[in-house]
Design a protein around this motif. Structure first.
Motif, PDB file in Angstrom:
ATOM      1  N   GLY A 255       0.807  -1.211   0.000  1.00 11.48           N
ATOM      2  CA  GLY A 255       0.000   0.000   0.000  1.00 11.48           C
ATOM      3  C   GLY A 255       0.840   1.262   0.000  1.00 11.48           C
ATOM      4  N   GLU A 256       0.188   2.378   0.297  1.00  9.63           N
ATOM      5  CA  GLU A 256       0.853   3.671   0.261  1.00  9.63           C
ATOM      6  C   GLU A 256       1.744   3.893   1.479  1.00  9.63           C
ATOM      7  N   ARG A 257       2.807   4.635   1.274  1.00  4.54           N
ATOM      8  CA  ARG A 257       3.667   5.036   2.400  1.00  4.54           C
ATOM      9  C   ARG A 257       2.875   5.995   3.286  1.00  4.54           C
ATOM     10  N   PRO A 258       2.874   5.786   4.607  1.00  4.45           N
ATOM     11  CA  PRO A 258       2.111   6.685   5.495  1.00  4.45           C
ATOM     12  C   PRO A 258       2.495   8.145   5.277  1.00  4.45           C
ATOM     13  N   ALA A 259       1.475   8.982   5.106  1.00  3.55           N
ATOM     14  CA  ALA A 259       1.703  10.395   4.791  1.00  3.55           C
ATOM     15  C   ALA A 259       2.444  11.121   5.913  1.00  3.55           C
ATOM     16  N   ARG A 260       2.229  10.695   7.142  1.00  2.00           N
ATOM     17  CA  ARG A 260       2.874  11.368   8.275  1.00  2.00           C
ATOM     18  C   ARG A 260       4.322  10.901   8.514  1.00  2.00           C
ATOM     19  N   LEU A 261       4.758   9.949   7.723  1.00  2.00           N
ATOM     20  CA  LEU A 261       6.114   9.445   7.864  1.00  2.00           C
ATOM     21  C   LEU A 261       7.030  10.248   6.954  1.00  2.00           C
ATOM     22  N   PRO A 262       7.897  11.090   7.494  1.00  2.00           N
ATOM     23  CA  PRO A 262       8.744  11.918   6.648  1.00  2.00           C
ATOM     24  C   PRO A 262       9.842  11.100   5.965  1.00  2.00           C
ATOM     25  N   PRO A 263      10.438  11.660   4.907  1.00  2.00           N
ATOM     26  CA  PRO A 263      11.560  10.961   4.267  1.00  2.00           C
ATOM     27  C   PRO A 263      12.684  10.740   5.275  1.00  2.00           C
ATOM     28  N   LEU A 264      13.230   9.556   5.271  1.00  2.00           N
ATOM     29  CA  LEU A 264      14.279   9.226   6.234  1.00  2.00           C
ATOM     30  C   LEU A 264      15.659   9.471   5.639  1.00  2.00           C
ATOM     31  N   PRO A 265      16.635   9.870   6.461  1.00  2.00           N
ATOM     32  CA  PRO A 265      17.991  10.096   5.953  1.00  2.00           C
ATOM     33  C   PRO A 265      18.614   8.794   5.473  1.00  2.00           C
TER      34      PRO A 265
END
Length: 429
Positions: free
Chosen positions: A419-429
């Motif tokens: 499914g979709e990446r959770p919207a509240r999960l920011p891009p990780l370094p």
């Protein structure tokens, strides 16, 4: 423990049940060791053993309680950690629910508190009104001096940006491939406004697992928000609306399960047969439908969930009290997340409440703040990249206390299953 209820009092089914609970308590005090408010305050009256004595005396007297009794009963979170700990299987929930009904019926609170409680009972269970309240929250700044403190605190918690997308509309969401199950989804209330992405993720995941999902017209608030304030009549009205909506689904095409994505709601929905137990017109249907209820994680595990984490995230899993103590489902989210390949970080004092507890964080902000700080420290001690929980109240409450992103457990499970990446999960370094 001895009681002094009169024969006339015991003709009331609610008081008769309360008397059974009181007699079951042996005053061992084990419950105090796991009671969040007792851990913070160290006051016997703010632990289950002391509260049982206060509530017993109040109900036996059959009169308006004192301000002191109300204060200590109000401080109870209804987290039910005491029920998990109790060696005598005392069903504390039945007693505190009856005590709150008695307080609501007999005690006159200060005006500002009455207004705020009435506002919560009228607005939060109704998504349309709640949306308008959020839009009006910025007005609390210029009008602040005219508003009681509870209203100002609540306005300060309103999200600054609108939620991502809309909640799933009523209708049928077909299964992918062969249909294995037909599931009705509880629409709820607060979550529909603040985090509609949770139910969207749940539907995607259930469809992928072979479940046809029905979002029925007429389904809404479960009633728990008002029940916890002792407003039993309105809680029953919400419960009946859901039972009626699910009965239509059952009659139209069958129904195998009822899925709930907020564990606080699930605890009450599973108990609908008790809530409506003295209403002959509804209890039969409630007894038929309530056993079909599953927490969303409980249901996806039943359907044979298997996922693979797209990124090797370190996740702290917050087990909501309503899941581990209310529904007695322990280790469920942790098991599914670990099985999908997410790395779980350690969480100390996992049995203690975060302080959300429905309206509690709004009605008891000082105690809720203490418990939030303690829970955030426990959750972030293992340096997680994300915190997962299965209850919207916990997510919103904890979000104001940490920079670590918080998402619903089902969002991570959906992501790991394609499914979709959770919207509240920011891009990780």
């Amino acid at each position: 423990m001895r009681t002094a209820f009169t024969a006339a009092q015991l003709e009331d089914p609610g008081l008769a049940e309360a008397a059974v609970v009181v007699r079951g308590c042996v005053h061992c005090g084990l419950c105090n060791a796991t009671c969040p408010t007792y851990q913070v305050l160290g006051d016997e009256r703010d632990g289950p053993r002391g509260r049982i004595q206060l509530m017993q005396a109040m109900l036996e007297a059959d009169a308006a309680p004192s301000e002191t009794v109300v204060r200590h009963v109000d401080r109870c979170l209804s987290c039910l950690s005491c029920r998990t700990t109790c060696s005598s299987s005392v069903d504390y929930a039945r007693l505190v629910d009856r005590a709150r009904v008695h307080i609501a019926e007999t005690y006159r609170r200060p005006a500002a508190e009455r207004w705020f409680r009435s506002f919560l009972a009228a607005v939060l269970p109704r998504p349309g009104l709640f949306r308008w309240a959020i839009k009006a929250a910025p007005l609390a700044g210029p009008l602040g001096r005219f508003l009681p403190a509870p209203f100002r605190r609540m306005a300060a918690l309103a999200p600054s940006t609108p939620p991502d997308g809309e909640a799933p509309a009523p209708g049928i969401y077909p299964a992918e491939g062969t249909r294995r199950m037909r599931v009705a989804l509880l629409r709820g209330c607060v979550q529909r406004v603040l985090a509609p992405e949770i139910d969207r993720a749940a539907i995607r995941l259930l469809n992928r697992l072979g479940a046809e999902v029905v979002v029925p017209m007429g389904s809404g608030c479960c009633g728990a928000l008002n029940q916890h304030m002792g407003l039993e009549a309105s809680a029953k009205r919400f419960a009946k609306a859901n039972v009626a909506a699910w009965s239509k689904v059952l009659e139209a095409g069958g129904l195998d399960r009822i899925a709930v994505t907020a564990s606080g709601c699930g605890t009450l929905v599973k108990d609908y047969a008790h809530l409506l137990g003295h209403d002959a017109g509804w209890v039969f249907r409630a007894r038929k439908l309530a056993p079909l209820t599953r927490d969303i994680c409980e249901l996806v595990e039943e359907l044979g969930y298997a996922g693979s984490a797209p990124e090797p995230l370190d996740v702290a899993c917050h087990a909501a009290c309503s899941l581990q103590h209310g529904q007695r489902l322990t280790g469920l989210g942790e098991r599914l997340l670990a099985g999908a390949g997410f790395r779980l970080t350690p969480v100390a004092e996992g049995h203690l409440c975060c302080g959300s507890a429905g309206h509690y964080s709004l009605l008891q902000p000082e105690m809720a703040g203490e418990l939030k700080a303690r829970k955030v420290a426990a959750l972030t001690g293992g340096a997680p990249q994300v915190i997962a929980s299965g209850n919207i109240g916990c997510l919103e409450h904890l979000r104001s206390g940490t920079a670590t992103p918080l998402v619903h457990t089902v969002e991570l499970l959906d992501w790991a299953a394609g499914g979709e990446r959770p919207a509240r999960l920011p891009p990780l370094p």
